[in-house]
Design an enzyme around this catalytic site. Structure first.
Site, PDB file in Angstrom:
ATOM      1  N   SER A 215       0.843  -1.192   0.000  1.00  0.00           N
ATOM      2  CA  SER A 215       0.000   0.000   0.000  1.00  0.00           C
ATOM      3  C   SER A 215       0.883   1.249   0.000  1.00  0.00           C
ATOM      4  CB  SER A 215      -0.959  -0.046   1.191  1.00  0.00           C
ATOM      5  OG  SER A 215      -1.950   0.939   1.102  1.00  0.00           O
TER       6      SER A 215
ATOM      7  N   GLU B 122      -9.055  -5.943  -4.351  1.00  0.00           N
ATOM      8  CA  GLU B 122      -8.617  -4.807  -3.539  1.00  0.00           C
ATOM      9  C   GLU B 122      -9.806  -4.005  -2.982  1.00  0.00           C
ATOM     10  OE1 GLU B 122      -5.458  -3.878  -2.846  1.00  0.00           O
ATOM     11  OE2 GLU B 122      -4.197  -4.863  -4.349  1.00  0.00           O
TER      12      GLU B 122
ATOM     13  N   HIS C   5      -7.619  -5.618  -0.280  1.00  0.00           N
ATOM     14  CA  HIS C   5      -6.430  -4.814   0.005  1.00  0.00           C
ATOM     15  C   HIS C   5      -5.960  -5.108   1.425  1.00  0.00           C
ATOM     16  CE1 HIS C   5      -3.757  -1.393  -0.506  1.00  0.00           C
ATOM     17  NE2 HIS C   5      -4.183  -0.869   0.631  1.00  0.00           N
TER      18      HIS C   5
END
Length: 553
Positions: free
Chosen positions: A219, A351, A456
């Protein structure tokens, strides 16, 4: 994709990662220490603990003061100490909201943590991780990324830093504050560079090889890694890299950063010539002010021609200042400075479900195809019909919510990852390896019957091998994202073994996993990581052709 829409997705990176960073993830920590371990490093002796076969050192200072007259500047020199410094507790994280089971956030936050099988002078590969949280939250103490299992099970050394974040790490003052503040827009990323320098100088004392260092991050940590991959200051200190669900293709320009600084000064009623007043504003007040500014993720969009394009002022992140960060990390090309360094890059298949969970979005999962079109049109305009047609053809059994998740997920993290792989491949030097993480969690998004799938941030606990059966034979606890299925342990082992083998050799490989070919523009090989891993050539080929046709790749 509509620029504002994509920014909206990217802007969730920091806020959503904060939820993960403070969640605890639900895996067992190490047990009671077996013994204390002392080691001497350049500034003095430190004392860590040996626990369950791993030596753990927490809160080790790698830089000096960054508060007071050092705010927005390079750290003061680290002062040596006498006696033995305790390294059994985490150091303070950067200024942000309080974090669970960590010290109070502080401006003076330059601490790192080390996990090693032994302080025995053995030359193990070093895995240097940059935490997620965009560029505004997070720390090297987040439990999902605990490095003990990687160190214990794969014979590597793991290092993670705290570093300056947000306004205190990335406020661009170069044009108004003079030479002492050169590089001010990149203090946070320069802190990480200092952490890498510390590794180079000290990691041999922890059984690590200073000449075999892998940088990686997820990320916001992936975007940090993208910057580190392109920076002269870090070039001598690492050999390979992995960018995970955070493709930092472009960063903030000087012009946009200067505009953000002007916005801040105006909000504080400080004239530019009086910028030094910023040094007297309490850090807590700056944090409040940071939250008042328009929040946008520090990425610059590829497509500047869509309706609604506006300048990306307001967010805090690395600045392309021509010195610390000489150019965008992967625009227009992969960085020449790292042409000989192997690279991993990729993203998770679902995600978007993380962001739905974080934002309590349940309406998306009630969509029919008419509703899907209405939901996408404000973002994609005239391209909407072509997009839906492409995805329905490629995925004939997919529901409307399935297609929305697929479109959102690849637009957020996939397109940039493919872009990076293509540009790195074009250098015809060190290899690049493209992946998708695809293990499916059965946990449902609250308020829906829709499973999280591979959201995610779920990759964090998997690649750190923290999805693992308890060694004492007790009943496994439910994983925060990964669910209850025992097969998650197999997927986690595959992921961790691929990453640690890459750290060791520069080529990802694992037992019971097919050989992973390097990415090239002919076959476009992609490794899908799951309980059973498979290599898929030209994965998402139809969808990517559509994205290219509308100028998004």
């Amino acid at each position: 994709m509509n620029t504002i829409a994509r920014r909206h997705f990217l802007s969730q990176l920091s806020l959503a990662s904060a939820a993960v960073a403070t969640s605890g993830f639900g895996f067992a920590r190490s047990g009671k220490p077996d013994e204390f371990i002392e080691v001497e490093i350049a500034p003095g002796k430190i004392k860590g603990v040996r626990s369950d076969g791993v030596n753990i050192f927490k809160g080790v200072p790698y830089g000096g003061k960054t508060s007071g007259d050092r705010r927005f500047r390079r750290p003061a020199p680290l002062q040596p100490w006498t006696g033995v410094r305790d390294a059994t507790q985490f150091g303070a994280p950067a200024i942000q909201s309080p974090r669970r089971n960590e010290p109070a956030p502080s401006e003076d936050c330059l601490f790192l943590n080390v996990w090693t099988p032994a302080n025995d002078n053995k030359k193990r590969p070093v895995m240097f991780y940059s935490h997620g949280g965009g560029f505004v939250v997070g720390s090297g103490a987040s439990p999902g990324q605990d490095g003990a299992n990687l160190a214990r099970n794969f014979d590597v050394v793991v290092v993670q830093t705290n570093h300056r974040l947000g306004l205190l790490g990335f406020l661009y003052l170069d044009e108004i504050a003079g030479a002492d503040y050169e590089g001010s827009g990149n203090m946070g990323i320069l802190d990480i560079a200092d952490g890498l320098k510390w590794v180079n100088e000290n990691i041999a004392q922890f059984g690590g090889d200073p000449n075999n260092v892998m940088i990686f991050g997820e990320s916001g940590g992936g975007a940090k890694t993208s910057c580190l991959y392109a920076m002269p200051a870090t070039a001598p200190y690492f050999n390979k890299a992995s960018i995970e669900s955070g493709p930092g293709v472009r960063m903030t320009t000087k012009e946009t950063a200067a505009e953000t600084t002007a916005m801040l000064l105006k909000e504080l009623n400080i004239a530019p010539k009086d910028w030094r007043k910023l040094l007297d504003v309490p850090a807590a007040d700056l944090l409040v002010m940071q939250a008042k500014l328009p929040f946008v993720a520090p990425f610059i969009e590829k497509n500047n021609n869509r309706v609604g394009m506006q300048r990306n002022a307001g967010g805090f992140g690395p600045v392309v200042d021509g010195k610390v960060l000489p150019h965008h990390p992967f625009d227009p090309t992969a960085p020449e400075i790292s042409r000989n360094k192997p690279l991993l890059v990729g993203w998770n298949e679902d995600e978007y479900t993380f962001f739905a969970w974080e934002r309590k979005d349940t309406e998306t999962f009630k969509l029919d195809f008419d509703g899907l079109k209405k939901k996408l049109e404000p973002k994609y305009g005239a391209d909407t019909d072509k997009m839906i047609e492409t995805y329905r053809k490629a995925r004939p059994d997919a529901s409307a919510p399935d297609i929305f998740v697929a479109i959102s997920s690849i637009s957020m993290m996939g397109l940039g990852s493919v872009d990076i792989a293509e540009k790195k491949s074009k250098q015809n030097q060190a290899p690049v390896y493209l992946y998708n993480f695809g293990y499916k969690s059965e946990k449902k998004i609250p308020g829906t019957d829709y499973a999280l799938g591979t959201p995610h941030a779920m990759d964090i606990s998997f690649k750190f091998n923290n999805e693992i059966a308890p060694r004492d034979g007790s009943q496994p606890k439910e994983s925060f994202f990964g669910g209850n299925k025992p097969e998650r342990f197999v997927a986690s082992h595959h992921f961790a073994e691929l990453w640690t083998t890459f750290a060791r050799t520069g080529k990802p490989a694992a037992k019971d996993v097919p050989e992973w070919p390097a990415y090239n523009l002919k076959d476009r090989a992609t490794m899908r990581i799951d309980t059973k891993c498979e290599v898929i050539n030209n994965r998402f080929g139809e969808e990517l052709a559509m994205w290219r046709s509308i100028g998004e790749v």
